[in-house]
Design an enzyme around this catalytic site. Structure first.
Site, short mmCIF file in Angstrom:
data_model
loop_
_atom_site.label_atom_id
_atom_site.label_comp_id
_atom_site.label_asym_id
_atom_site.label_seq_id
_atom_site.Cartn_x
_atom_site.Cartn_y
_atom_site.Cartn_z
N ASP A 79 0.84 -1.19 0.00
CA ASP A 79 0.00 0.00 0.00
C ASP A 79 0.88 1.25 0.00
OD1 ASP A 79 -2.91 0.98 0.30
OD2 ASP A 79 -1.72 2.25 1.63
C1 LIG Z 1 2.75 8.56 -5.81
C2 LIG Z 1 2.46 7.56 -6.88
C3 LIG Z 1 1.51 6.55 -6.72
N1 LIG Z 1 1.26 5.66 -7.71
C4 LIG Z 1 0.26 4.60 -7.55
C5 LIG Z 1 0.79 3.30 -6.94
C6 LIG Z 1 -0.47 2.63 -6.47
O1 LIG Z 1 -1.01 1.86 -7.55
C7 LIG Z 1 -1.40 3.81 -6.18
C8 LIG Z 1 -1.65 3.91 -4.69
O2 LIG Z 1 -2.73 3.15 -4.35
P1 LIG Z 1 -2.67 1.79 -3.54
O3 LIG Z 1 -3.90 1.74 -2.71
O4 LIG Z 1 -1.35 1.63 -2.84
O5 LIG Z 1 -2.71 0.65 -4.66
P2 LIG Z 1 -3.85 0.33 -5.73
O6 LIG Z 1 -5.22 0.52 -5.17
O7 LIG Z 1 -3.51 1.05 -7.01
O8 LIG Z 1 -3.58 -1.22 -6.00
P3 LIG Z 1 -3.77 -2.47 -5.00
O9 LIG Z 1 -4.34 -1.99 -3.71
O10 LIG Z 1 -4.68 -3.41 -5.72
O11 LIG Z 1 -2.37 -3.02 -4.85
O12 LIG Z 1 -0.77 4.97 -6.65
C9 LIG Z 1 1.96 5.72 -8.91
O13 LIG Z 1 1.72 4.89 -9.81
N2 LIG Z 1 2.89 6.70 -9.09
C10 LIG Z 1 3.18 7.62 -8.13
O14 LIG Z 1 4.06 8.49 -8.35
#
Ligand SMILES: Cc1cn([C@H]2C[C@H](O)[C@@H](COP(=O)(O)OP(=O)(O)OP(=O)(O)O)O2)c(=O)[nH]c1=O
Length: 207
Positions: A79
């Protein structure tokens, strides 16, 4: 155990899968976990990331326990939380949320925390929390409206994706870059390797 141990990625994030692949690991299955990701009242960013990574791992574990092919696999969940001080920024879904995040991040330092939770075949939970400090340039209203128009922020913690256009907003980044994208590769691979998952680097992958 016979054969190679299996790995299940408890994530629906294409970024997490791509990062694992980048490190030469192909999960055997994807089991995204549907958990309520709302931070608790007054919850601090680290605690929130740790709690949600664990909750995702627990939810996915329940589903693989019912699956004859996947029971006893390694299971990985993560997360990512973006925070300015103690304030947790939302995972932006609406234009207004994304613009508000970017106004807050403009010209400032913020922190990105990713908690990684590994469940071993014996169902031991192992967790790591990785922190990256990021500083954005000052963003004009034009920068913000242009970026919001790109849509790249949708579903991303803090309303931006460093792997896209927002990479050009970064003045300074201290710590793991892959942590910001959603999975800190060094720590994840160390965690897996430390718990006995076979990690093969470089030319060994060809075999
Ligand atoms: C800050 C940042 C976040 N992110 C993304 C990563 C995560 O996918 C998302 C944060 O949300 P999360 O809740 O961590 O993940 P998710 O809901 O996308 O996937 P899952 O719970 O099924 O694993 O933001 C980027 O892709 N680039 C960035 O620079």
């Amino acid at each position: 155990m016979l054969g190679r141990p299996k790995l299940v990625l408890a994530s629906g994030s294409p970024r997490r899968l791509a990062l694992l692949n980048q490190a030469g690991i192909e999960p055997d299955a994807l089991r995204p976990a549907d958990v309520d990701e709302t931070p608790k009242r007054g919850e601090l960013p680290r605690a929130c990331a740790n709690r949600l990574a664990r909750a995702k791992a627990e939810a996915a574990l329940q589903s693989i326990q019912l699956d004859d092919d996947l029971r006893g696999s390694y299971l990985l969940a993560a997360d990512t939380v973006v925070a300015v001080g103690r304030r947790i920024l939302p995972k932006a879904e609406l234009i207004d949320e994304a613009s508000q995040c970017l106004r807050l991040l403009s010209g400032r330092n913020h922190r990105v925390y990713t908690a990684v939770c590994l469940v071993t075949p014996k169902e031991a939970f192992r967790q790591r929390l990785v922190e990256t400090r990021v500083r954005f340039k000052r963003l004009s209203e034009e920068d913000i409206s242009g970026y919001v128009g790109s849509g790249e922020w949708r579903g991303k913690a803090g309303g931006y994706a460093v792997q896209g256009i927002a990479g050009s907003f970064v003045v300074k980044l201290v710590g793991s870059y892959t942590n910001v994208v959603g999975l800190p590769l060094y720590e994840t691979i160390s965690l897996l390797g430390g718990e006995g998952f076979p990690i093969r680097h470089g030319w060994l992958n060809a075999g």
